[in-house]
Design a protein around this motif. Sequence first.
Motif, PDB file in Angstrom:
ATOM      1  N   ALA A   1     -20.948 -13.638 -37.287  1.00 52.01           N
ATOM      2  CA  ALA A   1     -19.440 -13.727 -37.189  1.00 52.01           C
ATOM      3  C   ALA A   1     -19.472 -13.327 -35.668  1.00 52.01           C
ATOM      4  O   ALA A   1     -18.455 -13.384 -35.072  1.00 52.01           O
ATOM      5  N   ALA A   2     -19.720 -12.100 -35.397  1.00 51.96           N
ATOM      6  CA  ALA A   2     -19.600 -10.908 -34.775  1.00 51.96           C
ATOM      7  C   ALA A   2     -20.286 -11.280 -32.483  1.00 51.96           C
ATOM      8  O   ALA A   2     -19.984 -10.905 -31.825  1.00 51.96           O
ATOM      9  N   LEU A   3     -21.576 -12.312 -33.007  1.00 58.53           N
ATOM     10  CA  LEU A   3     -22.303 -12.920 -32.170  1.00 58.53           C
ATOM     11  C   LEU A   3     -20.907 -14.038 -31.012  1.00 58.53           C
ATOM     12  O   LEU A   3     -19.486 -14.041 -31.961  1.00 58.53           O
ATOM     13  N   SER A   4     -21.310 -13.389 -29.263  1.00 63.61           N
ATOM     14  CA  SER A   4     -20.396 -14.442 -28.813  1.00 63.61           C
ATOM     15  C   SER A   4     -20.260 -16.111 -29.049  1.00 63.61           C
ATOM     16  O   SER A   4     -21.539 -16.343 -29.319  1.00 63.61           O
TER      17      SER A   4
ATOM     18  N   GLY B   1     -22.122  -0.961 -39.207  1.00 67.73           N
ATOM     19  CA  GLY B   1     -21.722  -2.132 -39.083  1.00 67.73           C
ATOM     20  C   GLY B   1     -21.640  -2.589 -37.270  1.00 67.73           C
ATOM     21  O   GLY B   1     -21.341  -1.485 -36.771  1.00 67.73           O
ATOM     22  N   TYR B   2     -21.742  -3.710 -37.324  1.00 67.59           N
ATOM     23  CA  TYR B   2     -21.435  -4.004 -36.435  1.00 67.59           C
ATOM     24  C   TYR B   2     -19.663  -3.224 -35.006  1.00 67.59           C
ATOM     25  O   TYR B   2     -20.036  -2.771 -34.117  1.00 67.59           O
TER      26      TYR B   2
ATOM     27  N   THR C   1     -29.880  -9.202 -37.570  1.00 71.37           N
ATOM     28  CA  THR C   1     -29.763 -11.070 -37.100  1.00 71.37           C
ATOM     29  C   THR C   1     -29.130 -11.952 -38.143  1.00 71.37           C
ATOM     30  O   THR C   1     -28.191 -12.749 -37.844  1.00 71.37           O
ATOM     31  N   PHE C   2     -29.470 -11.684 -39.651  1.00 66.95           N
ATOM     32  CA  PHE C   2     -29.192 -12.469 -40.248  1.00 66.95           C
ATOM     33  C   PHE C   2     -27.733 -12.017 -41.359  1.00 66.95           C
ATOM     34  O   PHE C   2     -26.751 -12.733 -42.166  1.00 66.95           O
TER      35      PHE C   2
END
Length: 227
Positions: A110-113, A24-25, A105-106
């Motif tokens: 939610a964790a993207l900048s 997980g990120y 990617t999918f």
Amino acid sequence: MAQARASTTELVVAAAARVFLAKGYQASTMADIAREANISKPTVYQYVQSKQWLLDTIVSLVSEELERCGQVIHTADAPANARLRWLIRVHVAFAVRYRNSYRVTFSEQAALSPAARQEFKQWAKRTTSKFVDLLAECRQEGTLDWPRDIEVAGNLILSTLTSVHRWFFPDGRRMTEELLVEYIEHLLSGVITESDMPSWPMPELPMSPFEDPQGDEAVLVRRSPAR
């Protein structure tokens, strides 16, 4: 066409995708990524900026490459339902060949900048719009039996394609790319008429061919913008 070659940066990005998928990120660290890439943590920072940059880059690589392939298909001189089936094959190919990056990617949007999230939303909007337009072409040529809202059909089919990563696990039950295509086409067989595919060979697509020496998936390679 000359094959693109993966740089050290791209190999670190591929390693990050494996780590993000496994842990997980939020739980992943740069030390985890360095270990996965078989380089020291200080060396990682010679090639990448941060963990956030890595996630944003993974999503950017996947969306850019999907859009590049989609553009080739959308502009091909072929019937609409042939192009539709080619798009299905492209999504399946990405889910199989680039499965770590595709799944990240999918599943980690939610964790993207904020900037990367906005870019992804714009990409998704463009992708959906072009897909719906293609379905409208299919209906106009009489190969799509969908009398209701065409946007609903587009979202349903795209949701099916982009959720392949949720149930495709190559380490469990073995499933080939061709079998995945067969399953999805069978799902759509009630609304999409068969096309004479042998008469319409799929165009050459600019998919990254580089195999990751530490894994069994292809590494996405950053390309220069098409001229």
